[in-house]
Design an enzyme around this catalytic site. Structure first.
Site, PDB file in Angstrom:
ATOM      1  CE  LYS A 166      45.810  37.080   9.321  1.00 37.85           C
ATOM      2  NZ  LYS A 166      46.219  36.260   8.166  1.00 37.85           N
ATOM      3  NE  ARG A 218      50.962  34.119  10.390  1.00 37.29           N
ATOM      4  CZ  ARG A 218      50.977  35.454   9.991  1.00 37.29           C
ATOM      5  NH1 ARG A 218      51.039  36.368  10.717  1.00 37.29           N
ATOM      6  NH2 ARG A 218      50.531  35.742   8.644  1.00 37.29           N
ATOM      7  NE  ARG A 230      48.156  40.772   0.523  1.00 39.72           N
ATOM      8  CZ  ARG A 230      48.197  40.221   1.705  1.00 39.72           C
ATOM      9  NH1 ARG A 230      47.267  40.583   2.449  1.00 39.72           N
ATOM     10  NH2 ARG A 230      49.286  39.507   2.173  1.00 39.72           N
ATOM     11  NE  ARG A 274      52.579  41.104   2.501  1.00 43.01           N
ATOM     12  CZ  ARG A 274      51.983  40.682   3.635  1.00 43.01           C
ATOM     13  NH1 ARG A 274      50.751  41.412   3.890  1.00 43.01           N
ATOM     14  NH2 ARG A 274      52.281  39.504   4.207  1.00 43.01           N
ATOM     15  NE  ARG A 328      52.485  34.927   3.307  1.00 39.31           N
ATOM     16  CZ  ARG A 328      51.804  35.963   2.786  1.00 39.31           C
ATOM     17  NH1 ARG A 328      52.026  36.123   1.535  1.00 39.31           N
ATOM     18  NH2 ARG A 328      51.000  36.561   3.939  1.00 39.31           N
TER      19      ARG A 328
END
Ligand code: AMP
Length: 218
Positions: free
Chosen positions: A13, A88, A127, A159, A170
């Site tokens: 996204k 969300r 990532r 992260r 998550r």
């Protein structure tokens, strides 16, 4: 144009919505980026949000909704906005609709970025985010071996919430709270689904096609 990007963590996204924002010149609003900026800045909001983000939980609706309403009230959003990571929850989606109606606006399109769970987990594991310019990379697809940002040369970091134990939480929050939004936006006939299993450039071309944006340089 007022747009929402939906999708599980790691679906892409952020990458797609930032690029679209640059191309069509309307602000990109990522609730995750706003929370992270507040965490780095040591603000009260940052301290509160960190307690949830570090565990992979959602920040409470009242805090998040208030923050987004304030951002959408800024003058640059009058020409449009791209929401990345908000709403969300169903509660957030309903609050957004009411707020936009009150301010004479509406959502034009909701782009749902679709990716299989195994690819999501793999993408999140690779990532890395630049500590300097904050750009996000995938070590594998960008072929990065020195852990340095190809644009500004600063170090790349994982992260904290991309660590495996937090990713699991998550994904639970995504399935429980965010997935029901797909039906919500199907009912409003605003949802378009874009498969992100392909290369980033192909996914992006599919997004432009879904939005009927032609002749833009990618
Ligand atoms: P993101 O960068 O979009 O993956 O968001 C990182 C984290 O920020 C999420 O895992 C949540 O803990 C929090 N967050 C971001 N957006 C929201 C939202 N709309 N509602 C609640 N929490 C959020």
């Amino acid at each position: 144009m007022n747009l929402i990007f939906l999708g599980a963590p790691g679906a892409g996204k952020g990458t797609a919505s930032k690029k679209l924002s640059e191309i069509i010149g309307i602000p990109h609003i990522s609730t995750g980026d706003i929370f992270r900026a507040n965490i780095s800045g040591g603000t009260e909001l940052g301290r509160l949000a960190e307690q949830y983000i570090s565990k992979g939980h959602l920040v409470p609706d009242d805090v998040t909704i208030g923050m987004v309403k304030a951002r959408l009230s800024e003058p640059d959003c009058s020409k449009g906005f791209i929401l990345d990571g908000f709403p969300r929850t169903l509660n957030q989606a309903e609050a957004l609709d009411s707020f936009l109606t009150e301010t004479g606006r509406k959502i034009d399109r909701v782009i749902d970025i679709v990716l299989s769970e195994s690819t999501l987990v793999d993408r999140l594991a690779y990532r890395r985010v630049c500590i300097g310019c904050k750009l996000s990379y995938n070590l594998k697809s960008h072929n990065i071996t020195d852990n340095l940002c190809p644009v500004c040369g600063s170090s790349l970091m994982m992260r904290d919430d991309d660590k495996p134990e937090v990713i699991a939480a998550r994904l639970v929050a995504y399935h429980k709270d965010t997935e029901p939004l797909i039906d919500y936006y199907v009912r409003t006939r605003k949802l378009v689904r874009v498969n992100s299993e392909e290369k980033i450039a192909d996914t992006f071309a599919n997004i432009l096609a879904a939005l009927e944006i032609k002749g833009m340089k990618q």
